[in-house]
Write a protein that holds these residues in place. Structure first.
Motif, mmCIF file in Angstrom:
data_model
loop_
_atom_site.group_PDB
_atom_site.id
_atom_site.type_symbol
_atom_site.label_atom_id
_atom_site.label_comp_id
_atom_site.label_asym_id
_atom_site.label_seq_id
_atom_site.Cartn_x
_atom_site.Cartn_y
_atom_site.Cartn_z
ATOM 1 N N VAL A 124 -0.613 3.472 -3.265
ATOM 2 C CA VAL A 124 -1.821 3.645 -2.539
ATOM 3 C C VAL A 124 -2.847 3.196 -3.296
ATOM 4 C CG1 VAL A 124 -3.408 5.016 -1.017
ATOM 5 C CG2 VAL A 124 -0.670 5.628 -1.279
ATOM 6 N N PHE B 153 -3.084 6.053 5.149
ATOM 7 C CA PHE B 153 -3.649 6.405 4.042
ATOM 8 C C PHE B 153 -4.732 7.145 3.648
ATOM 9 C CE2 PHE B 153 -0.289 3.325 3.234
ATOM 10 C CZ PHE B 153 0.873 4.090 2.877
ATOM 11 N N ALA C 182 0.642 -1.386 0.022
ATOM 12 C CA ALA C 182 -0.055 -0.056 -0.057
ATOM 13 C C ALA C 182 0.951 1.168 -0.176
ATOM 14 C CB ALA C 182 -0.837 -0.042 1.168
#
Length: 267
Positions: free
Chosen positions: A186, A213, A182
């Motif tokens: 992202v 995030f 990730a």
């Protein structure tokens, strides 16, 4: 059908899945559970609609739809951020298509039951499902992270997601590798199993990612969906049962791309 313990048992058995349906429609645990609770309250006040249906489960969903339709749009006008984007996307869809698709794929009702629940003709229900498949998949695309420790399932999910036009950013088998992937790219959407290869938790992996995030849609895949549909704690808005079908994955991914999973989950 008469008032009996069997009726109560059938309603109790169907209630977790009604929560799943409500959450998928609204993209939110709290809102979805509120609709399910309102449907249950309506049944407790007047069982006639549920009792007269072809099954108690169909009747419960039919009551839900009566409540749903009477409430109007489930996302308030003027929403901003991800929910505002969801409203923009939803406004472009043909009315009632998402409901028909979810009932048919995720909830696994046949077209006759979909028609009964939505109180429409069989042909209209069939048409709505077909329109939904086309409109939902064409509406939103993005980057998808898959968290799954079983190689065959991971490959299958990757194939389905890529065929829908989404970019798979990676496949993680453990909590730590999921967070690492990730961070590299992202994702816009996460597909996650609950139990991972090193006995770590997919829920913990997702919470780590969301913590770093920010909120984004999450779909959990589990062989025991009832355990995450209690309504007693923070739980997922989108859930697929194992074993799943390709149609269920496609439907869940399309639905989830419209919304943000706003709750932090607990293992």
């Amino acid at each position: 059908m008469t008032n009996s313990p069997d009726f109560t048992t059938a309603v109790s058995a169907a209630l977790p899945f009604l929560r799943r349906y409500g959450r998928a429609l609204t993209g939110d645990q709290t809102s979805g559970d509120s609709y399910a609770a309102a449907a249950l309250e309506a049944v407790l006040l007047d069982r006639s609609m549920a009792e007269e249906a072809s099954s108690v489960k169909v009747g419960l969903y039919k009551v839900f739809h009566t409540v749903w339709n009477s409430a109007g749009a489930m996302i308030k006008e003027g929403e901003t951020g991800l929910m505002g984007a969801a409203q923009k996307h939803l406004s472009k869809l043909t009315a009632n298509t998402r409901e028909a698709l979810l009932l048919n794929t995720i909830e696994e009702f046949d077209i006759s039951a979909v028609a009964e629940i939505m109180q429409i003709e069989h042909s209209e229900a069939e048409h709505l499902v077909e329109v939904a498949r086309r409109e939902m998949e064409d509406a939103v695309s993005g980057r998808v992270l898959i968290i799954e420790d079983e190689a065959i399932i991971a490959m299958d999910l990757e194939s389905v997601v890529a065929d829908m036009g989404h970019l798979v950013t990676g496949v993680a088998r453990t909590r730590s590798s999921a967070v690492d992937l990730a961070a590299t790219e992202v994702p816009d959407l996460i597909l996650a199993d609950i139990q991972l290869a090193d006995n770590s938790s997919g829920i913990d992996a997702v919470n780590d990612i969301l913590g770093k995030f920010g909120n984004r849609p999450v779909i959990f895949i589990t062989a025991f969906p009832e355990r995450l549909l209690t309504g007693e704690r923070p739980e997922p808005a989108f859930l697929i049962s194992k074993p799943y079908t390709e149609a269920q994955v496609r439907s869940a991914v399309s639905q989830a791309m419209f919304f943000s999973s706003t709750e932090t989950l607990k293992a």
